[in-house]
Motif scaffolding. Structure first.
Motif, PDB file in Angstrom:
ATOM      1  N   LEU A 110       0.872  -1.324  -0.053  1.00 41.69           N
ATOM      2  CA  LEU A 110       0.040   0.183  -0.003  1.00 41.69           C
ATOM      3  C   LEU A 110       0.890   1.177   0.086  1.00 41.69           C
ATOM      4  O   LEU A 110       0.532   2.198  -0.872  1.00 41.69           O
ATOM      5  N   ILE A 111       1.850   1.407   0.889  1.00 43.12           N
ATOM      6  CA  ILE A 111       2.681   2.464   1.064  1.00 43.12           C
ATOM      7  C   ILE A 111       3.353   2.521  -0.256  1.00 43.12           C
ATOM      8  O   ILE A 111       3.650   3.774  -0.794  1.00 43.12           O
ATOM      9  N   GLU A 112       4.118   1.396  -0.915  1.00 43.11           N
ATOM     10  CA  GLU A 112       4.703   1.651  -2.212  1.00 43.11           C
ATOM     11  C   GLU A 112       3.737   1.959  -3.164  1.00 43.11           C
ATOM     12  O   GLU A 112       4.239   3.002  -4.171  1.00 43.11           O
ATOM     13  N   GLU A 113       2.628   1.747  -3.184  1.00 43.98           N
ATOM     14  CA  GLU A 113       1.611   2.130  -4.188  1.00 43.98           C
ATOM     15  C   GLU A 113       1.374   3.720  -4.089  1.00 43.98           C
ATOM     16  O   GLU A 113       1.249   4.444  -5.078  1.00 43.98           O
ATOM     17  N   LEU A 114       0.947   3.790  -2.994  1.00 41.67           N
ATOM     18  CA  LEU A 114       0.815   5.376  -2.825  1.00 41.67           C
ATOM     19  C   LEU A 114       2.091   6.327  -3.391  1.00 41.67           C
ATOM     20  O   LEU A 114       1.713   7.541  -3.742  1.00 41.67           O
ATOM     21  N   ARG A 115       3.440   5.912  -3.014  1.00 42.57           N
ATOM     22  CA  ARG A 115       4.355   6.713  -3.260  1.00 42.57           C
ATOM     23  C   ARG A 115       4.464   6.691  -4.888  1.00 42.57           C
ATOM     24  O   ARG A 115       4.963   7.733  -5.569  1.00 42.57           O
ATOM     25  N   ALA A 116       4.260   5.653  -5.516  1.00 45.36           N
ATOM     26  CA  ALA A 116       3.954   5.567  -6.953  1.00 45.36           C
ATOM     27  C   ALA A 116       3.007   6.352  -7.739  1.00 45.36           C
ATOM     28  O   ALA A 116       3.297   7.196  -8.590  1.00 45.36           O
ATOM     29  N   LYS A 117       1.908   6.583  -7.168  1.00 37.93           N
ATOM     30  CA  LYS A 117       0.452   7.317  -7.647  1.00 37.93           C
ATOM     31  C   LYS A 117       0.416   8.577  -6.877  1.00 37.93           C
ATOM     32  O   LYS A 117      -0.294   9.237  -7.559  1.00 37.93           O
ATOM     33  N   GLY A 118       1.000   8.728  -5.808  1.00 41.12           N
ATOM     34  CA  GLY A 118       0.756  10.043  -5.336  1.00 41.12           C
ATOM     35  C   GLY A 118      -0.792  10.480  -5.163  1.00 41.12           C
ATOM     36  O   GLY A 118      -1.597   9.662  -4.706  1.00 41.12           O
ATOM     37  N   ASP A 119      -1.309  11.533  -5.537  1.00 42.55           N
ATOM     38  CA  ASP A 119      -2.808  12.179  -5.419  1.00 42.55           C
ATOM     39  C   ASP A 119      -3.648  11.144  -6.310  1.00 42.55           C
ATOM     40  O   ASP A 119      -4.680  11.394  -6.271  1.00 42.55           O
ATOM     41  N   LYS A 120      -3.091  10.411  -7.233  1.00 42.54           N
ATOM     42  CA  LYS A 120      -3.931   9.537  -8.140  1.00 42.54           C
ATOM     43  C   LYS A 120      -4.446   8.154  -7.223  1.00 42.54           C
ATOM     44  O   LYS A 120      -5.252   7.574  -7.680  1.00 42.54           O
ATOM     45  N   PHE A 121      -3.752   8.228  -6.017  1.00 40.09           N
ATOM     46  CA  PHE A 121      -3.798   7.025  -5.196  1.00 40.09           C
ATOM     47  C   PHE A 121      -5.343   7.041  -4.878  1.00 40.09           C
ATOM     48  O   PHE A 121      -5.941   7.995  -4.160  1.00 40.09           O
ATOM     49  N   ALA A 122      -6.146   5.780  -4.655  1.00 35.55           N
ATOM     50  CA  ALA A 122      -7.554   5.668  -4.382  1.00 35.55           C
ATOM     51  C   ALA A 122      -7.548   5.782  -2.904  1.00 35.55           C
ATOM     52  O   ALA A 122      -6.868   5.124  -1.990  1.00 35.55           O
ATOM     53  N   ARG A 123      -8.420   6.893  -2.450  1.00 36.38           N
ATOM     54  CA  ARG A 123      -8.337   7.050  -0.996  1.00 36.38           C
ATOM     55  C   ARG A 123      -8.877   5.721  -0.311  1.00 36.38           C
ATOM     56  O   ARG A 123      -9.860   5.005  -0.409  1.00 36.38           O
ATOM     57  N   THR A 124      -7.893   5.372   0.773  1.00 41.30           N
ATOM     58  CA  THR A 124      -8.232   4.033   1.440  1.00 41.30           C
ATOM     59  C   THR A 124      -8.072   4.117   2.874  1.00 41.30           C
ATOM     60  O   THR A 124      -7.314   4.965   3.397  1.00 41.30           O
ATOM     61  N   ILE A 125      -8.969   3.418   3.609  1.00 40.58           N
ATOM     62  CA  ILE A 125      -8.878   3.361   5.099  1.00 40.58           C
ATOM     63  C   ILE A 125      -8.576   1.931   5.537  1.00 40.58           C
ATOM     64  O   ILE A 125      -8.960   1.036   4.805  1.00 40.58           O
ATOM     65  N   VAL A 126      -7.417   1.964   6.213  1.00 38.23           N
ATOM     66  CA  VAL A 126      -6.991   0.672   6.751  1.00 38.23           C
ATOM     67  C   VAL A 126      -7.303   0.575   8.148  1.00 38.23           C
ATOM     68  O   VAL A 126      -6.814   1.227   9.002  1.00 38.23           O
ATOM     69  N   TYR A 127      -8.212  -0.365   8.433  1.00 39.60           N
ATOM     70  CA  TYR A 127      -8.533  -0.658   9.908  1.00 39.60           C
ATOM     71  C   TYR A 127      -7.699  -1.963  10.554  1.00 39.60           C
ATOM     72  O   TYR A 127      -7.576  -2.859   9.939  1.00 39.60           O
ATOM     73  N   THR A 128      -7.094  -1.432  11.981  1.00 42.03           N
ATOM     74  CA  THR A 128      -6.322  -2.359  12.407  1.00 42.03           C
ATOM     75  C   THR A 128      -6.244  -2.137  13.799  1.00 42.03           C
ATOM     76  O   THR A 128      -7.181  -1.217  14.123  1.00 42.03           O
ATOM     77  N   ASN A 129      -5.605  -2.999  14.809  1.00 37.60           N
ATOM     78  CA  ASN A 129      -5.650  -2.533  15.993  1.00 37.60           C
ATOM     79  C   ASN A 129      -4.680  -1.474  16.480  1.00 37.60           C
ATOM     80  O   ASN A 129      -4.002  -1.083  15.512  1.00 37.60           O
ATOM     81  N   LEU A 130      -4.743  -1.014  17.517  1.00 38.14           N
ATOM     82  CA  LEU A 130      -3.864   0.206  17.815  1.00 38.14           C
ATOM     83  C   LEU A 130      -2.459   0.196  17.612  1.00 38.14           C
ATOM     84  O   LEU A 130      -1.635   0.961  17.209  1.00 38.14           O
ATOM     85  N   ARG A 131      -1.700  -0.973  18.207  1.00 37.74           N
ATOM     86  CA  ARG A 131      -0.405  -1.418  17.906  1.00 37.74           C
ATOM     87  C   ARG A 131       0.041  -1.282  16.625  1.00 37.74           C
ATOM     88  O   ARG A 131       0.989  -0.622  16.049  1.00 37.74           O
ATOM     89  N   TRP A 132      -0.784  -1.921  15.679  1.00 38.32           N
ATOM     90  CA  TRP A 132      -0.596  -1.686  14.145  1.00 38.32           C
ATOM     91  C   TRP A 132      -0.804  -0.578  13.490  1.00 38.32           C
ATOM     92  O   TRP A 132       0.095  -0.297  12.359  1.00 38.32           O
ATOM     93  N   CYS A 133      -1.640   0.062  14.059  1.00 33.24           N
ATOM     94  CA  CYS A 133      -2.067   1.327  13.436  1.00 33.24           C
ATOM     95  C   CYS A 133      -0.993   2.455  13.504  1.00 33.24           C
ATOM     96  O   CYS A 133      -0.463   3.005  12.494  1.00 33.24           O
ATOM     97  N   GLY A 134      -0.543   2.493  14.717  1.00 37.01           N
ATOM     98  CA  GLY A 134       0.756   3.227  14.858  1.00 37.01           C
ATOM     99  C   GLY A 134       2.139   2.613  14.025  1.00 37.01           C
ATOM    100  O   GLY A 134       2.555   3.680  13.543  1.00 37.01           O
ATOM    101  N   TYR A 135       2.152   1.419  14.050  1.00 35.56           N
ATOM    102  CA  TYR A 135       3.367   0.869  13.193  1.00 35.56           C
ATOM    103  C   TYR A 135       3.452   1.206  11.797  1.00 35.56           C
ATOM    104  O   TYR A 135       4.113   1.740  11.297  1.00 35.56           O
TER     105      TYR A 135
END
Length: 376
Positions: A62-87
């Motif tokens: 996901l991070i690599e896709e965002l770096r490649a597409k920039g503002d063309k990246f489809a707006r995305t929400i990733v749900y996870t628990n607190l530990r992995w959210c911060g990580y």
């Protein structure tokens, strides 16, 4: 009144309130513009596997896709628990914060939202997610991002690990596709996520992850509801239904048996080429030929052309709504491509198409039909 409640939850509410034969007013929880997908992630341990490595298989692409597409990246929400959210948030911004300028700066495109955030941080995220002009494209969040969150252009929801209940799952995937446009909900899990010793993990979520039948039906049946209508193309429903889809987009997965006389069906036989007449009638199929050779080639070229035309309208939010050049249209035309070698037939079936689009579509089909078939 509640936004989502399974049959079991409604019974429990009635019991707690000592209601006798209450009148229930419900509405379908089914959001047909959201495709449901469930994928297994690597185990947390064993061999070279680690918990962190398992989550990285979700976050890093996901991070690599965002770096490649920039503002063309489809707006995305990733749900996870607190530990992995911060990580995950730290993983995305680590190169930028360390001064590594070999990576694009995505600082303003990534955010996190959880109960530990300050009120100021939460307000900023809520405002960014509801603003069409905001640069925020990727949000890592816990279930704290829920009530009051109304982002109209979220097209993808990802669960890095399943929520504990179907109610939570339905509420969270409901953040996507609020503008009515196609969206996708992807849930990643492994055996550790749905183990019987996981506190609060319901059997409904476990069954939802493991089912090999339609996930949408599995989901809404838990809410005492049924599908109001079937999908024209099964691959738009869920990942399980996609496996049996027979549309032009999914043709590479489909083979025709020798005895087929009524239409394409699934077969385990070896594939090979079929004539144009066979594409329509599936009669006299001999020698085990590829059913999809010309049809899939037409579909591929149409999709390339449609994307090019839609990209010519960069200031239009959803150009395919203006041009009419959608993936669904490409599938319909390619599946019956030998019928669309003349302008009259194409205009008759798709009167909304601009004349220049019609001419180019016919040109593509004619080009493919005139190409000799290759023996496999």
């Amino acid at each position: 009144m509640t936004a989502t409640a399974t049959n079991a939850t409604m019974k429990e509410i009635g019991r707690c309130l000592m209601l006798k034969q209450p009148v229930k007013v419900t509405e379908s929880v089914d959001r047909q513009n959201i495709k449901i997908t469930v994928k297994k992630r690597p185990p947390n341990s064993g061999g070279n596997n680690t918990v962190q490595g398992s989550y990285n298989t979700i976050f890093q692409p996901l991070i690599e896709e965002l770096r490649a597409k920039g503002d063309k990246f489809a707006r995305t929400i990733v749900y996870t628990n607190l530990r992995w959210c911060g990580y995950a948030h730290d993983l995305a911004l680590r190169p930028c914060l360390s001064g590594d300028f070999s990576f694009p700066d995505i600082t303003n495109m990534v955010a996190q939202y959880h109960a530990s955030c300050t009120d100021k941080m939460k307000t900023a995220v809520l405002q960014d997610m509801t603003s069409p002009s905001s640069s925020l494209r990727l949000l890592f969040a816990t279930e704290a991002y829920g009530m009051g969150a109304d982002a109209v252009d979220v097209t993808r929801i990802i669960h890095a690990g399943p929520p504990r209940t179907l109610e939570t799952y339905v509420q969270e995937i409901g953040r996507a596709g609020r503008d009515g446009m196609p969206a996708e909900a992807i849930l990643y899990y492994n055996a550790s996520d749905i183990a019987s010793n996981v506190a609060g993990m319901t059997c409904q979520i476990r069954d939802f992850c493991l089912t090999n039948t339609c996930r949408r039906e599995n989901l809404i049946q838990n809410f005492g509801q049924h599908l109001h209508s079937k999908f024209t193309y099964s691959h738009e429903c869920c990942d399980n239904c996609e496996k049996s889809c027979q549309c032009a987009t999914c043709l590479p997965k489909i083979f025709i048996p020798h005895e087929c006389t009524s239409g394409p069906v699934l077969s385990g036989r070896q594939p090979s080429v079929v004539t144009e007449t066979d594409i329509l009638s599936c009669q006299s199929v001999t020698g085990g030929k590829y059913y999809y050779q010309k049809v899939s080639e037409v579909h591929y070229l149409l999709m390339q052309y449609f994307r090019a035309e839609n990209m010519c309208k960069p200031h239009v939010p959803f150009p395919s709504l203006v041009t009419g050049l959608t993936e669904t249209l490409a599938g319909r035309i390619s599946k019956q491509c030998v019928q669309y070698l003349t302008e009259n037939k194409l205009i008759s079936d798709f009167p909304f198409l601009d004349k220049k689009y019609v001419d180019n579509i016919i040109s593509i089909i004619s080009q493919v039909q005139s190409t000799p078939q290759n023996d496999q």
